[in-house]
Design an enzyme around this catalytic site. Sequence first.
Site, short mmCIF file in Angstrom:
data_model
loop_
_atom_site.label_atom_id
_atom_site.label_comp_id
_atom_site.label_asym_id
_atom_site.label_seq_id
_atom_site.Cartn_x
_atom_site.Cartn_y
_atom_site.Cartn_z
N ARG A 32 0.82 -1.22 0.00
CA ARG A 32 0.00 0.00 0.00
C ARG A 32 0.85 1.27 0.00
NH1 ARG A 32 -5.41 -0.31 1.48
NH2 ARG A 32 -6.12 -2.44 1.49
N ARG A 36 -3.14 6.71 1.41
CA ARG A 36 -3.63 7.87 2.17
C ARG A 36 -2.59 8.55 3.06
NH1 ARG A 36 -8.68 4.82 4.52
NH2 ARG A 36 -7.15 3.16 4.24
N ARG A 45 -7.25 12.53 -4.44
CA ARG A 45 -8.53 11.97 -3.96
C ARG A 45 -9.60 13.03 -3.70
NH1 ARG A 45 -11.69 9.21 -3.13
NH2 ARG A 45 -11.68 7.86 -1.32
N ASP A 81 -7.16 -2.16 -7.00
CA ASP A 81 -7.67 -2.76 -5.76
C ASP A 81 -8.04 -4.20 -6.02
OD1 ASP A 81 -8.48 -1.61 -2.93
OD2 ASP A 81 -9.90 -3.19 -3.45
N TYR A 158 -15.27 -10.60 1.00
CA TYR A 158 -15.84 -9.26 0.74
C TYR A 158 -17.19 -9.36 0.04
CZ TYR A 158 -11.76 -6.78 2.39
OH TYR A 158 -10.78 -6.27 3.20
O1 1CP Z 1 0.12 0.97 -3.26
C1 1CP Z 1 -0.39 -0.15 -3.34
O2 1CP Z 1 -0.06 -1.10 -2.61
C2 1CP Z 1 -1.35 -0.44 -4.47
C3 1CP Z 1 -2.70 -0.23 -4.16
C4 1CP Z 1 -3.58 -1.15 -3.33
C5 1CP Z 1 -3.50 -2.52 -3.00
C6 1CP Z 1 -2.37 -3.47 -3.24
C7 1CP Z 1 -4.80 -0.68 -2.84
C8 1CP Z 1 -5.26 0.70 -2.93
N1 1CP Z 1 -5.50 -1.74 -2.32
C9 1CP Z 1 -4.72 -2.88 -2.39
C10 1CP Z 1 -5.06 -4.24 -1.98
C11 1CP Z 1 -6.24 -4.47 -1.12
N2 1CP Z 1 -7.45 -3.82 -1.13
C12 1CP Z 1 -6.32 -5.51 -0.17
C13 1CP Z 1 -5.23 -6.51 0.08
C14 1CP Z 1 -4.17 -5.95 0.94
C15 1CP Z 1 -4.50 -5.84 2.37
O3 1CP Z 1 -4.82 -6.87 2.96
O4 1CP Z 1 -4.40 -4.72 2.89
C16 1CP Z 1 -7.58 -5.46 0.43
C17 1CP Z 1 -8.09 -6.37 1.53
C18 1CP Z 1 -8.29 -4.39 -0.18
C19 1CP Z 1 -9.71 -3.98 0.09
C20 1CP Z 1 -9.78 -2.56 0.49
N3 1CP Z 1 -9.57 -1.51 -0.35
C21 1CP Z 1 -10.04 -2.05 1.78
C22 1CP Z 1 -10.40 -2.85 3.01
C23 1CP Z 1 -9.19 -3.37 3.70
C24 1CP Z 1 -8.43 -2.30 4.43
O5 1CP Z 1 -7.21 -2.19 4.20
O6 1CP Z 1 -9.04 -1.58 5.23
C25 1CP Z 1 -9.94 -0.65 1.70
C26 1CP Z 1 -10.11 0.36 2.81
C27 1CP Z 1 -9.64 -0.34 0.35
C28 1CP Z 1 -9.46 1.02 -0.20
C29 1CP Z 1 -8.12 1.35 -0.74
N4 1CP Z 1 -7.41 0.56 -1.63
C30 1CP Z 1 -6.25 1.18 -1.95
C31 1CP Z 1 -6.22 2.45 -1.25
C32 1CP Z 1 -5.14 3.47 -1.35
C33 1CP Z 1 -7.40 2.54 -0.49
C34 1CP Z 1 -7.86 3.73 0.34
C35 1CP Z 1 -8.97 4.33 -0.40
C36 1CP Z 1 -9.22 5.77 -0.21
O7 1CP Z 1 -8.47 6.60 -0.73
O8 1CP Z 1 -10.25 6.09 0.41
#
Ligand code: 1CP
Length: 362
Positions: A32, A36, A45, A81, A158
């Site tokens: 990630r 944020r 964003r 994502d 999910y």
């Molecule tokens: O920079 C990176 O790593 C690339 C972007 C990336 C990746 C690899 C994002 C962007 N999401 C993911 C994978 C992802 N998404 C996973 C697997 C990794 C993990 O276990 O953390 C999962 C479970 C998700 C689902 C997801 N997407 C959630 C719920 C889980 C959590 O971490 O709370 C959430 C909140 C998101 C939103 C998201 N995805 C990515 C970002 C930067 C964000 C935040 C969104 C925002 O700006 O509001």
Amino acid sequence: MSKHSFPVLKNDCLLRAARGLRTERVPVWIMRQAGRYLPEFRKVREEHSFFEICRTPALACEITLQPIRRYALDAAIIFSDILVIPQALGMQVEMKPSIGPHFPEPLSEPKDVEKLKKGCIDEELSYVYEAITLTRHELDGLVPLIGFTGAPWTLMCYMIEGGSSKTLSKAKSWLYKWPEESHNLLHLLKDAVISHLVNQIKAGAQLVQIFESNAEYLTPDLLKKFSLPYLKEIQRSVSSTITNLGLEMVPMILYAKGSAMVLDFIADMGYDVLGVDWTVAPSVARSKFSEGICLQGNLDPPALKADHETIKRLVIDMLQGFGTQSYIANLGHGIYPDIPPDNVAFFVNTIHEESEKMIKAL
Ligand code: 1CP
């Protein structure tokens, strides 16, 4: 090598570590890393919704490059994502500010699975592949680009829970109440995951990571039935498809959260790199595997809020435990939104400096 022609890679340190080849320092990236905690991400964003960014290759590329401009990272990861797969299968997914993903109509019983579309990944997710190809060009060979996907079980969670959950009570109850129907759903997701990974590699991804982030919720028995067989088939099928296309197979990283339980089970599944979370000490993780397997991890994300002296001590402990070869430094899970960006720079630079010193002293 993909079907496209791309600029020559200047920093192949992370690719070499993933393949078990010698490196002069330990490579590092951060799960990630585009997100944020970066003010430049939050600025984009303010103007665009989360999935609008994912679906617009120029924006996804820009966000992918943000952490690369700031830090000496050894890889970029495409901005996307794991939930783009449920969307491609026809489910609606919204990203709610400070709550996370929300599915207005989650799967509530097995007959809902019939509504999911099949064979639509190539077309529905073409924006991801365009973003990858564009980003490979924009990176100009600076560092390799990682593609990724969620694993079938994590995606199933999910789709049934309708968002993040503390217990996964609904998704897990499917496994007990409707094992056969759960396998049908996992099978469908496995096919989508395979297509998505193959397409990302064809588009230019130089490594791919699978996130089985919800492995830790399973019992060993459920893990063996509902997660591992699919992870194994994904590895086999992606590598044979890519090889049959006459393309060079890229290293595959498996990150299954819950290392204290899952690490022993995933050792011989064919993945080049195994992700480790903070539930296993680096030296214990290393002692489980032969030299050939590359390990990745595992700093506890909130440790990045500590002072520099503490971060440096934790980095040295990690390097001593994992060793400085066949190792990719990372966090044990994704970075949190409240981590100070300067501490990320300190972490990345300290990994490089300290590992270089250790390798020279050998
Ligand atoms: O920079 C990176 O790593 C690339 C972007 C990336 C990746 C690899 C994002 C962007 N999401 C993911 C994978 C992802 N998404 C996973 C697997 C990794 C993990 O276990 O953390 C999962 C479970 C998700 C689902 C997801 N997407 C959630 C719920 C889980 C959590 O971490 O709370 C959430 C909140 C998101 C939103 C998201 N995805 C990515 C970002 C930067 C964000 C935040 C969104 C925002 O700006 O509001």
